[in-house]
Design a protein around this motif. Structure first.
Motif, mmCIF file in Angstrom:
data_model
loop_
_atom_site.group_PDB
_atom_site.id
_atom_site.type_symbol
_atom_site.label_atom_id
_atom_site.label_comp_id
_atom_site.label_asym_id
_atom_site.label_seq_id
_atom_site.Cartn_x
_atom_site.Cartn_y
_atom_site.Cartn_z
ATOM 1 N N VAL A 155 1.003 -1.506 0.193
ATOM 2 C CA VAL A 155 0.589 0.347 -0.300
ATOM 3 C C VAL A 155 0.839 1.051 0.081
ATOM 4 C CG1 VAL A 155 -2.255 1.077 1.623
ATOM 5 C CG2 VAL A 155 -1.787 -1.271 1.314
ATOM 6 N N PRO A 156 0.743 2.141 -1.142
ATOM 7 C CA PRO A 156 1.234 3.353 -1.195
ATOM 8 C C PRO A 156 1.816 4.342 -0.315
ATOM 9 C CG PRO A 156 0.578 3.182 -3.389
ATOM 10 C CD PRO A 156 -0.300 1.924 -2.414
ATOM 11 N N SER A 157 0.325 4.667 0.063
ATOM 12 C CA SER A 157 0.097 6.130 0.755
ATOM 13 C C SER A 157 -1.121 5.601 2.212
ATOM 14 C CB SER A 157 -0.235 6.877 -0.086
ATOM 15 O OG SER A 157 -2.198 6.657 -0.200
ATOM 16 N N LYS A 158 -1.299 6.932 2.595
ATOM 17 C CA LYS A 158 -2.470 6.254 3.848
ATOM 18 C C LYS A 158 -4.118 6.892 2.887
ATOM 19 C CE LYS A 158 -1.217 10.915 5.444
ATOM 20 N NZ LYS A 158 -0.488 11.796 6.146
ATOM 21 N N SER A 159 -3.658 6.721 1.241
ATOM 22 C CA SER A 159 -5.316 7.456 1.327
ATOM 23 C C SER A 159 -6.499 6.391 1.209
ATOM 24 C CB SER A 159 -5.184 7.590 -0.501
ATOM 25 O OG SER A 159 -5.473 5.822 -0.989
ATOM 26 N N ARG A 182 -4.557 -9.468 3.509
ATOM 27 C CA ARG A 182 -2.632 -8.229 4.302
ATOM 28 C C ARG A 182 -2.666 -9.493 5.101
ATOM 29 N NH1 ARG A 182 -5.242 -4.058 6.038
ATOM 30 N NH2 ARG A 182 -6.497 -5.422 7.622
ATOM 31 N N PHE A 183 -0.687 -9.841 4.698
ATOM 32 C CA PHE A 183 -0.020 -10.952 5.778
ATOM 33 C C PHE A 183 0.942 -9.859 5.774
ATOM 34 C CE2 PHE A 183 1.427 -10.077 0.657
ATOM 35 C CZ PHE A 183 2.717 -10.151 1.439
ATOM 36 N N ARG A 231 1.177 -4.898 3.694
ATOM 37 C CA ARG A 231 1.761 -5.941 2.124
ATOM 38 C C ARG A 231 0.421 -6.826 2.287
ATOM 39 N NH1 ARG A 231 6.917 -4.564 0.235
ATOM 40 N NH2 ARG A 231 7.844 -3.784 1.408
ATOM 41 N N MET A 232 -0.064 -7.484 0.396
ATOM 42 C CA MET A 232 -0.745 -8.058 0.590
ATOM 43 C C MET A 232 -1.125 -8.434 -0.757
ATOM 44 S SD MET A 232 -4.245 -5.002 0.165
ATOM 45 C CE MET A 232 -3.974 -3.259 -1.922
#
Length: 177
Positions: A23-27, A167-168, A37-38
């Motif tokens: 996930v690159p951001s808090k969006s 989500r791992f 990470r998922m």
């Protein structure tokens, strides 16, 4: 045996079945956090279309980020009219229940200090916008910090890669998003 396993994972599983994503951001907070990470289920939309409320992973549509992997929530389907009125998402004129949003993302409200907050532009109001055929309208769960369909328009369904399935990482957040 190791070579066969390697070829299966990187030659079949990753391109066609499941792909890891960071996930690159808090969006998408609080649902997804930066650096979560998922696994992306790439088979999710081979036979069906996404439903309203689904999380989707898709290729970016803007020139600057074309091909970049993004994750957002589907709020509008083909034929829908999407509108945000004073912080309330409305689809075809009907207010939507969005339990995944924090109070601050519902168009302002009071902060923890009790002070009245003004929502950022684009959070309190938007649209209406019609979602064309073969497109979906996506928004981040963290509306105040999300670059989404309010800015780049509806996403072509051909850009959909799949849906987040597991989500791992980090381990304390292991599970489905």
């Amino acid at each position: 045996m190791l070579v066969v396993a390697f070829n299966l994972v990187f030659g079949v599983v990753r391109p066609f079945v499941a792909e890891p994503m960071r996930v690159p951001s808090k969006s998408m907070a609080p649902t997804l956090q930066p650096k979560d990470r998922m696994l992306t289920n790439k088979l999710a939309y081979d036979l069906t279309n996404p439903d309203r409320g689904d999380l989707v992973v898709f290729k970016g549509v803007e020139k600057k980020g074309k091909g970049e992997r993004l994750v957002k929530r589907v709020v509008g389907l083909p034929g829908d009219v999407v509108h945000v009125d004073r912080g309330v998402l409305k689809v075809n004129g009907e207010p939507q229940n969005e339990p995944y949003l924090s109070k601050d993302d519902r168009g302002g409200g009071e902060g923890r200090d009790g002070a009245r907050r003004k929502a950022p532009p684009g959070v309190n109001s938007f649209g209406p916008m019609f979602v064309p055929e073969d497109h979906v309208f996506v928004l981040g769960d963290n509306r105040a910090n999300s670059h989404d369909s309010r800015y780049f328009g509806p996403v072509p369904t051909e850009n959909l890669i799949g849906e987040p399935s597991l989500r791992f990482w980090p381990l304390n957040r292991l599970g489905t998003p």
